[in-house]
Design an enzyme around this catalytic site. Structure first.
Site, PDB file in Angstrom:
ATOM      1  N   LYS A  45       0.824  -1.215   0.000  1.00  0.00           N
ATOM      2  CA  LYS A  45       0.000   0.000   0.000  1.00  0.00           C
ATOM      3  C   LYS A  45       0.861   1.269   0.000  1.00  0.00           C
ATOM      4  O   LYS A  45       2.078   1.214   0.197  1.00  0.00           O
ATOM      5  CB  LYS A  45      -0.949  -0.060   1.202  1.00  0.00           C
ATOM      6  CG  LYS A  45      -1.983  -1.200   1.092  1.00  0.00           C
ATOM      7  CD  LYS A  45      -2.976  -1.170   2.242  1.00  0.00           C
ATOM      8  CE  LYS A  45      -3.999  -2.294   2.120  1.00  0.00           C
ATOM      9  NZ  LYS A  45      -5.015  -2.227   3.214  1.00  0.00           N
TER      10      LYS A  45
ATOM     11  N   TYR B 233     -12.181  -2.210  -4.017  1.00  0.00           N
ATOM     12  CA  TYR B 233     -12.753  -2.302  -2.672  1.00  0.00           C
ATOM     13  C   TYR B 233     -14.282  -2.191  -2.687  1.00  0.00           C
ATOM     14  O   TYR B 233     -14.879  -1.833  -1.666  1.00  0.00           O
ATOM     15  CB  TYR B 233     -12.127  -1.231  -1.770  1.00  0.00           C
ATOM     16  CG  TYR B 233     -10.783  -1.632  -1.201  1.00  0.00           C
ATOM     17  CD1 TYR B 233     -10.643  -2.764  -0.389  1.00  0.00           C
ATOM     18  CD2 TYR B 233      -9.640  -0.874  -1.442  1.00  0.00           C
ATOM     19  CE1 TYR B 233      -9.422  -3.131   0.146  1.00  0.00           C
ATOM     20  CE2 TYR B 233      -8.403  -1.232  -0.908  1.00  0.00           C
ATOM     21  CZ  TYR B 233      -8.306  -2.366  -0.110  1.00  0.00           C
ATOM     22  OH  TYR B 233      -7.098  -2.726   0.429  1.00  0.00           O
TER      23      TYR B 233
ATOM     24  N   ASN C  99      -2.298   0.164   6.692  1.00  0.00           N
ATOM     25  CA  ASN C  99      -1.810  -1.083   7.274  1.00  0.00           C
ATOM     26  C   ASN C  99      -0.928  -1.894   6.316  1.00  0.00           C
ATOM     27  O   ASN C  99      -0.855  -3.117   6.394  1.00  0.00           O
ATOM     28  CB  ASN C  99      -2.970  -1.897   7.850  1.00  0.00           C
ATOM     29  CG  ASN C  99      -3.991  -2.286   6.798  1.00  0.00           C
ATOM     30  OD1 ASN C  99      -3.817  -1.983   5.627  1.00  0.00           O
ATOM     31  ND2 ASN C  99      -5.029  -2.963   7.203  1.00  0.00           N
TER      32      ASN C  99
ATOM     33  N   HIS D  82      -2.253  -5.604   1.464  1.00  0.00           N
ATOM     34  CA  HIS D  82      -3.515  -6.290   1.209  1.00  0.00           C
ATOM     35  C   HIS D  82      -3.190  -7.713   0.781  1.00  0.00           C
ATOM     36  O   HIS D  82      -2.240  -7.929   0.023  1.00  0.00           O
ATOM     37  CB  HIS D  82      -4.307  -5.616   0.087  1.00  0.00           C
ATOM     38  CG  HIS D  82      -5.378  -6.508  -0.478  1.00  0.00           C
ATOM     39  ND1 HIS D  82      -6.594  -6.672   0.127  1.00  0.00           N
ATOM     40  CD2 HIS D  82      -5.384  -7.349  -1.557  1.00  0.00           C
ATOM     41  CE1 HIS D  82      -7.313  -7.559  -0.566  1.00  0.00           C
ATOM     42  NE2 HIS D  82      -6.594  -7.992  -1.592  1.00  0.00           N
TER      43      HIS D  82
ATOM     44  N   GLU E 276      -9.282 -10.594  -8.211  1.00  0.00           N
ATOM     45  CA  GLU E 276      -8.339  -9.501  -7.990  1.00  0.00           C
ATOM     46  C   GLU E 276      -7.142  -9.622  -8.934  1.00  0.00           C
ATOM     47  O   GLU E 276      -6.693  -8.621  -9.496  1.00  0.00           O
ATOM     48  CB  GLU E 276      -7.893  -9.502  -6.522  1.00  0.00           C
ATOM     49  CG  GLU E 276      -9.029  -9.113  -5.577  1.00  0.00           C
ATOM     50  CD  GLU E 276      -8.707  -9.282  -4.105  1.00  0.00           C
ATOM     51  OE1 GLU E 276      -9.585  -8.967  -3.284  1.00  0.00           O
ATOM     52  OE2 GLU E 276      -7.586  -9.734  -3.753  1.00  0.00           O
TER      53      GLU E 276
HETATM   54  P1  RTP Z   1      -7.186  -6.125   3.055  1.00  0.00           P
HETATM   55  O1  RTP Z   1      -8.550  -6.397   2.449  1.00  0.00           O
HETATM   56  O2  RTP Z   1      -6.621  -4.767   2.665  1.00  0.00           O
HETATM   57  O3  RTP Z   1      -6.221  -7.249   2.853  1.00  0.00           O
HETATM   58  O4  RTP Z   1      -7.353  -6.043   4.638  1.00  0.00           O
HETATM   59  P2  RTP Z   1      -8.259  -6.913   5.594  1.00  0.00           P
HETATM   60  O5  RTP Z   1      -8.944  -8.018   4.849  1.00  0.00           O
HETATM   61  O6  RTP Z   1      -7.407  -7.268   6.766  1.00  0.00           O
HETATM   62  O7  RTP Z   1      -9.328  -5.843   6.051  1.00  0.00           O
HETATM   63  P3  RTP Z   1     -10.770  -5.497   5.429  1.00  0.00           P
HETATM   64  O8  RTP Z   1     -11.775  -5.631   6.517  1.00  0.00           O
HETATM   65  O9  RTP Z   1     -10.988  -6.221   4.147  1.00  0.00           O
HETATM   66  O10 RTP Z   1     -10.601  -3.935   5.144  1.00  0.00           O
HETATM   67  C1  RTP Z   1      -9.953  -3.496   3.978  1.00  0.00           C
HETATM   68  C2  RTP Z   1      -9.035  -2.345   4.299  1.00  0.00           C
HETATM   69  O11 RTP Z   1      -9.808  -1.194   4.675  1.00  0.00           O
HETATM   70  C3  RTP Z   1      -9.071  -0.444   5.622  1.00  0.00           C
HETATM   71  N1  RTP Z   1      -9.848  -0.338   6.843  1.00  0.00           N
HETATM   72  N2  RTP Z   1      -9.955   0.777   7.534  1.00  0.00           N
HETATM   73  N3  RTP Z   1     -10.600   2.707   9.501  1.00  0.00           N
HETATM   74  C4  RTP Z   1     -11.107   1.475   9.595  1.00  0.00           C
HETATM   75  O12 RTP Z   1     -11.856   1.145  10.489  1.00  0.00           O
HETATM   76  C5  RTP Z   1     -10.736   0.514   8.575  1.00  0.00           C
HETATM   77  N4  RTP Z   1     -11.119  -0.766   8.539  1.00  0.00           N
HETATM   78  C6  RTP Z   1     -10.559  -1.287   7.447  1.00  0.00           C
HETATM   79  C7  RTP Z   1      -7.759  -1.154   5.869  1.00  0.00           C
HETATM   80  O13 RTP Z   1      -6.777  -0.591   4.999  1.00  0.00           O
HETATM   81  C8  RTP Z   1      -8.101  -2.581   5.478  1.00  0.00           C
HETATM   82  O14 RTP Z   1      -6.951  -3.296   5.138  1.00  0.00           O
HETATM   83 MG    MG Z   2     -10.071  -7.763   3.016  1.00  0.00          MG
END
Ligand code: RTP
Ligand code: MG
Length: 145
Positions: free
Chosen positions: A16, A56, A119, A122, A133
């Site tokens: 990222k 997203y 973070n 991804h 994807e």
């Molecule tokens: P990713 O999809 O990026 O691999 O991450 P993940 O599965 O661990 O998390 P996900 O729930 O799919 O959320 C996608 C991305 O959105 C951002 N996020 N921000 N501010 C917040 O509460 C929040 N929650 C999620 C993060 O960049 C997350 O990786």
């Molecule tokens: Mg995710």
């Protein structure tokens, strides 16, 4: 006896904007390779708003969606295809929890992430999303397994 089939799998990864901005691409790639994952496709791109919204799309109704799209388009990213045994789960294990404060020691997010949003990485969450994807970002001839 027949040996148990090796489940070689592909997953989609993004380094990222917080990674490219801090010049940590190589450091994160070293973690990926140390975990036994092979980078079989990779390119640096600056996502458009439309690309980030598509990518997203599943989070479109979430309160953090606008912020997420802003963050993902603020600087270049590195998109990758990773290959290895159980690559989807293996990568998510080395990534660590979404919230870096909750990530296990030794994970990418524990050691590099700035916040829940920024973070660092991804990784796909299932075989179907991995295939989708990968298809959004790479032509078949750009992936060299
Ligand atoms: P990713 O999809 O990026 O691999 O991450 P993940 O599965 O661990 O998390 P996900 O729930 O799919 O959320 C996608 C991305 O959105 C951002 N996020 N921000 N501010 C917040 O509460 C929040 N929650 C999620 C993060 O960049 C997350 O990786
Ligand atoms: Mg995710």
């Amino acid at each position: 006896k027949r040996p148990v089939a090796m489940a070689v799998q592909r997953t989609f990864s993004i380094l990222k904007p917080d990674v490219t901005r801090r010049n940590l691409t190589g450091a994160v790639n070293a973690r990926i390779e140390a975990a036994g994952l092979r980078i079989i496709a990779q390119k640096r791109v600056h996502m458009t708003r439309a690309q980030a919204e598509t990518f997203y799309g599943v989070h479109r109704e979430r309160p953090f969606f606008g912020e997420l799209v802003e963050m993902m388009t603020a600087a270049p990213v590195v998109v990758q295809v990773l290959e290895g045994e159980d690559a989807i789960l293996a990568y998510r294990a080395v990534m660590g929890a979404t919230n870096p404060e909750k990530a296990d020691a030794g994970t990418i997010r524990k050691d590099f992430a700035i916040s829940m949003g920024e973070n660092s990485v991804h990784g796909s969450d299932a075989p179907e999303t991995a295939a989708q994807e990968i298809a959004q970002w790479f032509a078949g001839n750009e992936i060299v397994g």
